[in-house]
Design a protein around this motif. Structure first.
Motif, PDB file in Angstrom:
ATOM      1  N   ASP A  90      16.055   8.036   7.921  1.00  0.00           N
ATOM      2  CA  ASP A  90      15.532   9.097   8.783  1.00  0.00           C
ATOM      3  C   ASP A  90      14.174   8.715   9.358  1.00  0.00           C
ATOM      4  N   TYR A  91      13.335   8.138   8.515  1.00  0.00           N
ATOM      5  CA  TYR A  91      11.999   7.738   8.950  1.00  0.00           C
ATOM      6  C   TYR A  91      12.077   6.648  10.019  1.00  0.00           C
ATOM      7  N   LEU A 131      18.429   9.061  -2.455  1.00  0.00           N
ATOM      8  CA  LEU A 131      17.605   9.917  -1.602  1.00  0.00           C
ATOM      9  C   LEU A 131      16.577   9.090  -0.826  1.00  0.00           C
ATOM     10  N   LEU A 132      15.995   8.095  -1.483  1.00  0.00           N
ATOM     11  CA  LEU A 132      15.014   7.230  -0.830  1.00  0.00           C
ATOM     12  C   LEU A 132      15.640   6.474   0.335  1.00  0.00           C
ATOM     13  N   ARG A 189       7.115  10.345   6.390  1.00  0.00           N
ATOM     14  CA  ARG A 189       6.480   9.196   5.740  1.00  0.00           C
ATOM     15  C   ARG A 189       5.926   9.596   4.373  1.00  0.00           C
ATOM     16  N   ILE A 190       5.329  10.775   4.277  1.00  0.00           N
ATOM     17  CA  ILE A 190       4.802  11.266   3.002  1.00  0.00           C
ATOM     18  C   ILE A 190       5.930  11.426   1.984  1.00  0.00           C
ATOM     19  N   LYS A 191       7.044  11.992   2.432  1.00  0.00           N
ATOM     20  CA  LYS A 191       8.192  12.178   1.539  1.00  0.00           C
ATOM     21  C   LYS A 191       8.738  10.822   1.085  1.00  0.00           C
ATOM     22  N   ARG A 192       8.817   9.869   2.012  1.00  0.00           N
ATOM     23  CA  ARG A 192       9.292   8.520   1.677  1.00  0.00           C
ATOM     24  C   ARG A 192       8.375   7.863   0.640  1.00  0.00           C
ATOM     25  N   ASP A 193       7.080   7.969   0.868  1.00  0.00           N
ATOM     26  CA  ASP A 193       6.119   7.359  -0.049  1.00  0.00           C
ATOM     27  C   ASP A 193       6.179   8.010  -1.431  1.00  0.00           C
ATOM     28  N   SER A 194       6.370   9.313  -1.459  1.00  0.00           N
ATOM     29  CA  SER A 194       6.480  10.026  -2.724  1.00  0.00           C
ATOM     30  C   SER A 194       7.724   9.577  -3.486  1.00  0.00           C
ATOM     31  N   LEU A 212       5.130  14.001  16.008  1.00  0.00           N
ATOM     32  CA  LEU A 212       4.163  13.245  15.218  1.00  0.00           C
ATOM     33  C   LEU A 212       3.997  13.850  13.824  1.00  0.00           C
ATOM     34  N   THR A 213       3.977  15.177  13.767  1.00  0.00           N
ATOM     35  CA  THR A 213       3.871  15.854  12.479  1.00  0.00           C
ATOM     36  C   THR A 213       5.105  15.593  11.626  1.00  0.00           C
ATOM     37  N   MET A 214       6.264  15.646  12.243  1.00  0.00           N
ATOM     38  CA  MET A 214       7.508  15.383  11.510  1.00  0.00           C
ATOM     39  C   MET A 214       7.531  13.944  11.000  1.00  0.00           C
ATOM     40  N   LEU A 215       7.047  13.006  11.799  1.00  0.00           N
ATOM     41  CA  LEU A 215       6.983  11.609  11.368  1.00  0.00           C
ATOM     42  C   LEU A 215       6.061  11.462  10.159  1.00  0.00           C
TER      43      LEU A 215
END
Length: 119
Positions: free
Chosen positions: A62-63, A55-56, A91-96, A84-87
């Motif tokens: 995608d990011y 998933l990562l 990024r938050i999802k990737r970091d999580s 910008l919001t989607m980016l």
């Protein structure tokens, strides 16, 4: 983990008392249960790590794609707030996911370390 520590402390306490055969059987049973629990947790963590890694990787792709598009749109002065919001959300999802991946890796290393200590 607290349960494993408690079982270990109880087993060591019983060993130091010089217990009888029934106590020895109880200790051996608890050691077997501890080893079984460690193996089960290790396999579960490894499976979850594989899923998280997959998933990562997808979210990272995608990011990267979205970031390239946003950077291009910024250069052309066409970036929208939605992009910008989607980016940011990506990024938050990737970091999580990255944090979860690192935590699972640490858990696997810890379980293996404890298994080596018991041997």
């Amino acid at each position: 983990m607290k349960q494993m520590f408690f079982i270990l402390v109880c087993a060591l306490g019983l060993l130091s008392c010089g217990g009888n055969s029934k106590q020895r059987e109880t200790i051996d049973t608890r050691w077997k249960a501890l080893r079984l629990h460690q193996q089960t947790e290790l396999k579960r963590a490894q499976k979850e790590l594989a899923q998280t890694d997959s998933l990562l990787r997808q979210v990272q792709r995608d990011y990267d794609d979205l970031q390239a598009k946003v950077e291009k749109d910024k250069a052309d002065l066409r970036a929208t707030p939605e992009e910008l919001t989607m980016l940011t959300k990506t990024r938050i999802k990737r970091d999580s996911l990255r944090t979860q991946y690192e935590t699972l890796g640490a858990k696997i290393r810890y379980i293996r370390k404890k298994q080596e200590e018991v041997k």
